[in-house]
Design a protein around this motif. Structure first.
Motif, short mmCIF file in Angstrom:
data_model
loop_
_atom_site.label_atom_id
_atom_site.label_comp_id
_atom_site.label_asym_id
_atom_site.label_seq_id
_atom_site.Cartn_x
_atom_site.Cartn_y
_atom_site.Cartn_z
N PHE A 10 -19.19 -23.79 -2.72
CA PHE A 10 -17.91 -23.11 -2.54
C PHE A 10 -16.88 -23.81 -3.40
O PHE A 10 -16.61 -25.01 -3.24
CB PHE A 10 -17.48 -23.14 -1.08
CG PHE A 10 -16.19 -22.40 -0.82
CD1 PHE A 10 -16.17 -21.03 -0.85
CD2 PHE A 10 -15.01 -23.09 -0.56
CE1 PHE A 10 -14.99 -20.32 -0.62
CE2 PHE A 10 -13.84 -22.40 -0.33
CZ PHE A 10 -13.83 -21.02 -0.36
N GLN A 32 -9.58 -23.61 1.73
CA GLN A 32 -10.86 -23.80 2.39
C GLN A 32 -11.68 -24.84 1.63
O GLN A 32 -11.75 -24.81 0.41
CB GLN A 32 -11.63 -22.48 2.48
CG GLN A 32 -11.00 -21.43 3.37
CD GLN A 32 -10.98 -21.84 4.83
OE1 GLN A 32 -11.97 -22.35 5.34
NE2 GLN A 32 -9.86 -21.66 5.48
N ASN A 34 -15.02 -25.50 2.65
CA ASN A 34 -16.42 -25.07 2.76
C ASN A 34 -16.47 -23.57 2.92
O ASN A 34 -15.46 -22.91 3.17
CB ASN A 34 -17.10 -25.76 3.96
CG ASN A 34 -17.07 -27.26 3.85
OD1 ASN A 34 -17.62 -27.84 2.92
ND2 ASN A 34 -16.41 -27.91 4.81
N TRP A 35 -17.68 -23.02 2.81
CA TRP A 35 -17.85 -21.58 2.99
C TRP A 35 -17.45 -21.19 4.41
O TRP A 35 -17.94 -21.76 5.38
CB TRP A 35 -19.31 -21.19 2.77
CG TRP A 35 -19.72 -21.14 1.34
CD1 TRP A 35 -20.37 -22.10 0.64
CD2 TRP A 35 -19.52 -20.05 0.43
NE1 TRP A 35 -20.57 -21.69 -0.66
CE2 TRP A 35 -20.07 -20.44 -0.81
CE3 TRP A 35 -18.93 -18.79 0.55
CZ2 TRP A 35 -20.05 -19.61 -1.93
CZ3 TRP A 35 -18.90 -17.96 -0.56
CH2 TRP A 35 -19.45 -18.37 -1.78
N THR A 84 -24.41 -15.47 4.61
CA THR A 84 -23.64 -16.70 4.58
C THR A 84 -23.64 -17.27 3.17
O THR A 84 -24.57 -17.07 2.40
CB THR A 84 -24.22 -17.73 5.56
OG1 THR A 84 -25.59 -17.99 5.23
CG2 THR A 84 -24.14 -17.22 7.00
N GLU A 85 -22.57 -17.97 2.85
CA GLU A 85 -22.42 -18.62 1.55
C GLU A 85 -22.66 -17.63 0.41
O GLU A 85 -23.39 -17.87 -0.54
CB GLU A 85 -23.35 -19.83 1.43
CG GLU A 85 -23.10 -20.85 2.54
CD GLU A 85 -23.93 -22.10 2.40
OE1 GLU A 85 -24.77 -22.18 1.47
OE2 GLU A 85 -23.74 -23.02 3.21
N ASN A 86 -21.97 -16.48 0.53
CA ASN A 86 -22.15 -15.39 -0.42
C ASN A 86 -20.79 -14.81 -0.76
O ASN A 86 -20.08 -14.30 0.11
CB ASN A 86 -23.06 -14.32 0.21
CG ASN A 86 -23.31 -13.15 -0.71
OD1 ASN A 86 -22.51 -12.24 -0.79
ND2 ASN A 86 -24.45 -13.16 -1.39
N TRP A 87 -20.42 -14.86 -2.04
CA TRP A 87 -19.11 -14.39 -2.46
C TRP A 87 -18.92 -12.91 -2.15
O TRP A 87 -17.85 -12.48 -1.67
CB TRP A 87 -18.93 -14.59 -3.97
CG TRP A 87 -18.63 -15.99 -4.41
CD1 TRP A 87 -19.40 -16.79 -5.20
CD2 TRP A 87 -17.46 -16.77 -4.10
NE1 TRP A 87 -18.79 -18.01 -5.40
CE2 TRP A 87 -17.60 -18.01 -4.74
CE3 TRP A 87 -16.31 -16.52 -3.35
CZ2 TRP A 87 -16.63 -19.02 -4.65
CZ3 TRP A 87 -15.35 -17.52 -3.25
CH2 TRP A 87 -15.51 -18.74 -3.90
N LEU A 90 -18.27 -12.35 1.49
CA LEU A 90 -17.01 -12.99 1.87
C LEU A 90 -15.83 -12.09 1.50
O LEU A 90 -14.94 -11.83 2.33
CB LEU A 90 -16.87 -14.34 1.17
CG LEU A 90 -15.54 -15.08 1.38
CD1 LEU A 90 -15.37 -15.48 2.83
CD2 LEU A 90 -15.45 -16.30 0.46
#
Length: 270
Positions: A10, A32, A34-35, A84-87, A90
């Motif tokens: 991130f 932010q 973190n994700w 999760t952890e995906n642009w 998000l």
């Protein structure tokens, strides 16, 4: 053996351009570390789908799709599958927060279309819904001349000669979450799809939250009543890096000399 691919780090530093200004102002996304988890959206979310279910974001891996299409899951459960952890996902979450009525309507339109035509046959309506959902930019305008200039690809007129009017008689609002994702790594050629929404002059003097609420209602009406996304005819190409403030190089007027990117409008022979 399947190769393990570590998640992308991130990096809030990629969110510093003017294209992300609204997300920084309303969500402090640049702060932010973190994700954000899917549950992070809950305090910002006030969306009800057309099936009268509250929208929530749920880890994609925890959802039983049961052979249902993505849009059907959202309509039937209120849960938005979120990787999760995906642009991409998000930014999709932010759009649900900013345009809840319009997103719910688009979801309902997808499901209704699937009920008639199935998932394999995509109609012009579903294609337009998807294109706007992924790549749409709402251009709020109080002077209809903007629509003529931009639809006719008069790029220098719109971006250079009348640059000072951006934010005063025209203002861009991102709708397509794929646009946001690609703007984390901008490149020449990056193009969105503009939809023009005529607004009264006083809208530009309102706070950002009020502006989004107004546009959400207007978009809902335009899609539901005016059928503006019956097909993609009303969606116009918009070179995203040309929008004033959205790319550092466009402060130099010569940036717009690149006709491979800022292309002339094709003339149809009769």
């Amino acid at each position: 053996m399947k190769r393990f691919t570590p998640p992308e780090e991130f990096q809030p530093s990629c969110l510093q351009s003017g294209a992300f200004e609204h997300l920084r102002t309303l969500f402090n996304i640049h702060e932010q570390k973190n994700w954000p988890l899917p549950s992070w959206f809950s305090p910002h979310l006030n969306a009800i789908n057309a099936n009268n279910l509250a929208i929530s974001f749920v880890d994609d891996a925890k959802i039983d799709f049961a052979e249902r299409y993505y849009e059907q899951v959202i309509f039937e459960t209120g849960q938005v599958p979120t990787r999760t952890e995906n642009w991409h996902d998000l930014f999709g979450g932010f759009i649900w927060c900013l345009f809840p009525k319009t997103k719910a309507l688009i979801n309902q339109r997808h499901v209704a279309d699937i009920a008639v035509h199935g998932t394999k046959q995509r109609t012009k309506h579903r294609n337009a819904l998807t294109l706007f959902d992924e790549c749409g930019v709402v251009l709020a305008i109080s002077n209809t001349q903007w629509q003529q200039w931009l639809r006719d690809h008069q790029w220098k007129t719109a971006f250079v000669e009348h640059r000072a009017q951006w934010g005063k008689t025209i203002k861009p609002f991102m709708f397509g979450h794929a646009n946001y994702e690609m703007l984390t790594k901008p490149y020449i050629g990056l193009t969105g799809k503009a939809l023009f929404v005529t607004v009264p002059d006083e809208i530009f003097c309102k706070d950002l939250v009020t502006q989004y609420q107004y546009l959400d209602q207007r978009l809902y009406e335009m899609i539901k009543t005016d059928q503006c996304l019956a097909d993609n005819k009303l969606l116009s190409p918009l070179p995203l890096l040309g929008v004033p403030g959205w790319h550092e190089d466009n402060t130099d007027d010569t940036f717009y000399n690149n006709t491979d990117y800022f292309r002339e409008k094709r003339r149809i022979r009769t």
